[in-house]
Scaffold this active site. Structure first.
Site, PDB file in Angstrom:
ATOM      1  CB  CYS A   1      -0.867  -0.019   1.262  1.00  0.00           C
ATOM      2  SG  CYS A   1      -1.835   1.480   1.496  1.00  0.00           S
TER       3      CYS A   1
ATOM      4  CB  CYS B   1      -3.164   3.699  -5.515  1.00  0.00           C
ATOM      5  SG  CYS B   1      -4.457   2.861  -4.579  1.00  0.00           S
TER       6      CYS B   1
END
Ligand code: DGL
Length: 265
Positions: A75, A189
Site C-alpha cells: 500500500c 496505488c
C-alpha cells in the site's frame, strides 16, 4: 530464512493483491497471509497521525499472531508514511510499495510523467522527495484520486462501474502543454492495476502505465534468498483475512491472485 517462508502481505483493502500475485509467481513455495484492513478503508482519506496510530500497532498484532518471516506493506498510502516507524518497532524485514517515480522518469521520452495515487500519497513528503531526487528533467504532475481505489474494490466485487466515473479520476493525468504530452503514468496505488484494462481503454492517448509490483516481487525474492523462482503454482498455504471480519462477496474472483488457492479466515 526458512526454506519455505511465511510472507504477510498487508493493504487497506484488496489492492495489495496486485502485488501478492507477482510475489506468488516468484515464490510459489511460500506460505501467504493476506490482510486487508477494510475496517479502516480507505487509507487515502485518513490524516497522517491517525494512520500511524492505526497501522503500527495493528502490524505488531499481526506479526505476533502469524509469525511471518517477511512483511510486505502493499500500500503506497501506508508505505510512504509508516515504513520507518515499522522498521524501528519490529525486527522482521519489511518491503514497502512506494511510487515508481524513478523508473517512470527514466523511461519517459516526452519528459512528462503523471503520478496517480490516493490524495494521501500525493501529499506525502516522501513522494515529494522522490520527485526532487529522481525526476531529472521531467515535469511531474501529481494526481490525487479520491475515488479510484473504492471503484476498483467495487469492480472486483462484481459491481458495475461506469466509464465516466473512472475517466473523471484519471483525466488530470493527461497533460498536453502544447510542447509535449504525458507519456507515462505511475500507478501509485496498488488498487489501480485492478482496473488496468479499463484505464488503457479510457486513456485519451496511449501511455505507459507503470506498476511497481514485479520489482517488489524481485526485492522480496532477493531478501528471502534461495527458494523456487519462475514457475507458477499454488502456494503452500494462503489465507485471506479482513479486519472487519467480513467475507468477500466474490471470493472466486480472488483465486487467481493466490495461484488458485485461498482459505478465508
Ligand atoms: N491500496 C492503497 C495504496 O496503494 C490505498 C487505497 C486506500 O485509500 O485505502 O495506496
Amino acid at each position: 530464512m526458512p526454506a519455505s517462508p511465511t510472507i504477510l502481505v498487508f493493504d487497506s483493502g484488496l489492492g495489495g493483491l496486485t502485488v501478492l500475485r507477482e510475489i506468488v509467481k516468484a515464490r510459489p513455495d511460500a506460505g501467504y497471509v493476506y490482510v486487508a484492513d477494510d475496517a479502516f478503508f480507505p487509507y487515502g482519506q485518513h490524516g497522517e497521525d491517525a494512520l500511524i496510530a492505526r497501522v503500527v500497532p495493528l502490524i505488531g498484532e499481526l506479526i505476533a499472531a502469524h509469525r511471518p518471516d517477511l512483511v510486505v506493506i502493499a500500500c503506497n498510502t501506508a508505505s510512504t508514511l509508516v515504513l520507518s516507524h515499522l522498521r524501528a518497532a519490529y525486527k522482521v524485514p519489511f518491503v514497502g510499495t512506494v511510487p515508481a517515480i524513478k523508473p517512470a522518469c527514466a523511461a519517459s521520452r516526452t519528459k512528462r510523467v503523471s503520478v496517480l495515487g490516493t490524495s494521501g500519497t500525493v501529499k506525502r513528503e516522501y513522494t515529494r522527495a522522490l520527485i526532487r531526487d529522481f525526476a531529472q528533467a521531467c515535469k511531474v504532475t501529481l494526481v490525487g484520486s479520491a475515488h479510484l481505489a473504492a471503484l476498483a474494490e467495487a469492480a472486483l466485487a462484481g459491481a458495475s462501474v461506469g466509464d465516466a466515473q473512472i475517466l473523471a479520476e484519471i483525466a488530470p493525468c493527461f497533460v498536453d502543454d502544447g510542447g509535449a504530452r504525458t507519456d507515462a503514468v505511475v500507478l501509485a496505488c496498488t488498487h489501480f492495476p485492478l482496473l488496468l484494462d479499463r484505464l488503457v481503454a479510457l486513456a485519451p492517448w496511449p501511455v505507459d502505465w507503470i506498476d511497481p509490483a514485479p520489482a517488489i516481487a524481485r526485492r522480496v525474492a532477493n531478501l528471502l534468498g534461495g527458494g523456487v523462482g519462475g514457475a507458477a503454482g499454488a502456494p503452500r498455504e494462503a489465507r485471506l483475512i479482513f479486519t472487519s471480519g467480513r467475507r468477500h462477496p466474490a471470493s472466486g474472483a480472488l483465486l487467481p491472485f493466490f495461484g488458485s488457492q485461498v482459505a478465508a479466515a
